[in-house]
Design a protein around this motif. Structure first.
Motif, mmCIF file in Angstrom:
data_model
loop_
_atom_site.group_PDB
_atom_site.id
_atom_site.type_symbol
_atom_site.label_atom_id
_atom_site.label_comp_id
_atom_site.label_asym_id
_atom_site.label_seq_id
_atom_site.Cartn_x
_atom_site.Cartn_y
_atom_site.Cartn_z
ATOM 1 N N LEU A 155 -2.823 -7.550 -3.537
ATOM 2 C CA LEU A 155 -4.168 -8.259 -2.940
ATOM 3 C C LEU A 155 -4.512 -9.707 -3.511
ATOM 4 N N PHE A 169 0.743 -1.063 -0.114
ATOM 5 C CA PHE A 169 0.054 0.013 0.122
ATOM 6 C C PHE A 169 0.529 1.361 -0.207
ATOM 7 N N ARG A 226 1.455 -2.556 -8.339
ATOM 8 C CA ARG A 226 0.180 -3.142 -9.054
ATOM 9 C C ARG A 226 -0.643 -3.761 -7.559
ATOM 10 N N ILE A 227 -1.783 -2.946 -7.512
ATOM 11 C CA ILE A 227 -2.546 -3.398 -6.157
ATOM 12 C C ILE A 227 -3.146 -4.413 -6.305
#
Lengths: 320, 320
Positions: free
Chosen positions: A285, A274, A280-281
């Motif tokens: 996740l 974060f 690259r989120i």
């Protein structure tokens, strides 16, 4: 280290696809190469979803080249790194390369596995400060001693190559790290542990003043990284056809909810993701399960298998 | 304020049960009274699960009497509160009373609602420092302009009683607060907003130096709190029988995943709950949906209703 990461990723994904295939499924990994926009580095994320055996499996390698922001520096300093900047207030260039994976099987008698092995390097006024971190841990919904002992014994064998007492230290570290501290006064581990370590320089003696030994550090990562398949897949192959009820599936979903809680509230890797600009989120996740469940005040009755599991999550045990 | 909280809770729960009943369901609220062990305060949490219309509805009132820990004090000071301690390093006694609710319907064409209204009081060296906080916001999976306009208009009417411009300020505050900042460079709102405010003393002029007017503050809470049922239930009754597909249900589950992300990563109330010793953790986490879903790199195609929704979550709009 990059080579090790790619090898671990290839081996693990190969095994997952082999098992899916032998279960009559055509599920395979979607390979996603990405670069950090306007920043250095990138990665390869492989995700398999909605398989017959595996609900979701995400394996990724990533390289991040960037500068530590003040929050990251602060966090690392509290963990003992000097990180002396050339001039006060300077942000320090760093690079990190790592492999990480979370795999959630369909069958509630098959456990979830997580692993992450990484190498961190920061350019400081005193030269390069570098360290290794990582670990492998197991999260079953139900306690099966045979499986858990096999897992821990394999991890111990991998650690023993780095010296006596290494497994014990890293096992304890794991039990203390993967804890939903917000769940009750003593917290609740997300699973049955494994090994976890960070800020390790390859000097495995207890003497913290000792010199780094990066060669030994790499050998340790290699030993642990290559033990993953042997730790995990024999368990999956043993439990893959265990019959299960709707209630057992729901219990697994509740445990998945706890997994989400740990990853979003406490996990150091998620927080680091974060805080990293341009990351690259979805890769950060990918560790989240495909599905999860929260029931208000769900407490299994004493004497049930679900209660047995909670007792063990609340009171970590030795398995070797 | 406690009376207001109890009234809001009773009205809301009554409506939910009435709707469940008329849908032929016997689902009702489980009422859970609790006290903070070894600490002051407690609450009443009402949860309904697995209804025909509502997947999960949690409504709670709570009173916490405790001392601010350093982290809480720091957070409140950065928001403009003086909180002068009698002696340096003193922790300050506080009490907070509030009502909060999150309700997740079954039908993906029925939106999720959240509300929370609270009154905060701290004993400082300068006397009592007190303020109000709260809000009501709507999180649909699909955009239905008629519904969203009705919701925002009702909220505006409630705010207008507190003065001109109050709705506009609190609407903007809401759009800026309920954001998954980790989701893309500009973030992604969890829904279509509503109103949000904190640290409000009842002085609704823009002049921040003005004197508190707690009577006006209470009237504002009363006006907003009593607007909730009118904001929400007409929408539910309109959409309750809308047919939906498996794909629409899955999209709702994915949006629920984002809801979980916001609540666990960003929400001030969750963080406050985690930081409060002796708190009933299940009451803090009752806001989580019964079920949620994470798919890797799920991006709706342009031109779809799902894409329309994402565009609006990323670019908040005026609805009045």
């Amino acid at each position: 280290m990059e080579l090790l990461c790619m090898q671990v990723q290839a081996d693990f994904c190969g095994n997952i696809e082999r098992i899916e295939k032998s279960a009559g499924s055509e599920a395979s990994f979607k390979v996603d190469k990405w670069e950090r926009k306007d920043h250095g580095g990138g990665g390869i994320t492989c995700v398999l979803q909605d398989g017959k055996v595996f609900e979701k499996s995400g394996v990724g390698i990533s390289v991040v080249v960037s500068k530590l922001n003040p929050k990251m520096q602060e966090a690392m300093r509290t963990r003992g790194h000097k990180l002396t900047p050339p001039n006060e207030g300077d942000t320090l260039p760093f690079s990190v390369v790592g492999v990480s994976c979370v795999t959630h099987p369909v069958n509630p008698h098959c456990p979830t596995i997580h692993y992450n092995y990484r190498y961190f390097e920061v350019e400081t006024a005193d030269g390069i400060e570098a360290w290794f971190g990582g670990g492998t841990d197991l999260t079953p919904a139900y306690i099966n001693e045979e499986d858990i002992k096999h897992f821990h014994n394999t991890q111990k064998k991998a650690c023993d190559r780095s010296g006596p007492g290494v497994y014990d230290r890293f096992k304890k570290w794991c039990d203390e790290y993967f804890v939903n501290t917000h769940r009750g006064p003593n917290g609740e581990c997300r699973g049955v542990g494994g090994i976890f370590f960070d800020d390790v320089t390859g000097n495995f003696s207890e003497d913290k003043e000792g010199k780094p030994d990066y060669e030994a550090g790499f050998r340790h990562q290699m030993s642990c990284g290559s033990s993953i398949c042997e730790s995990f897949f024999p368990i999956i192959e043993r439990r893959i056809n265990s019959p299960f009820t709707k209630e057992e599936k729901e219990w697994q979903q509740i445990r998945r909810g706890r997994y989400v809680e740990f990853n979003l509230v406490h996990d150091r890797g998620t927080k680091f993701g974060f805080a990293t600009p341009g990351v690259r989120i979805e890769a950060v996740l990918m560790s989240l399960p495909l599905t999860a469940r929260w029931e208000y005040e769900h407490h299994p009755e004493e004497g049930t298998k679900e209660h047995e599991a909670v007792m063990i999550f609340q009171n970590p045990r030795n398995w070797v």
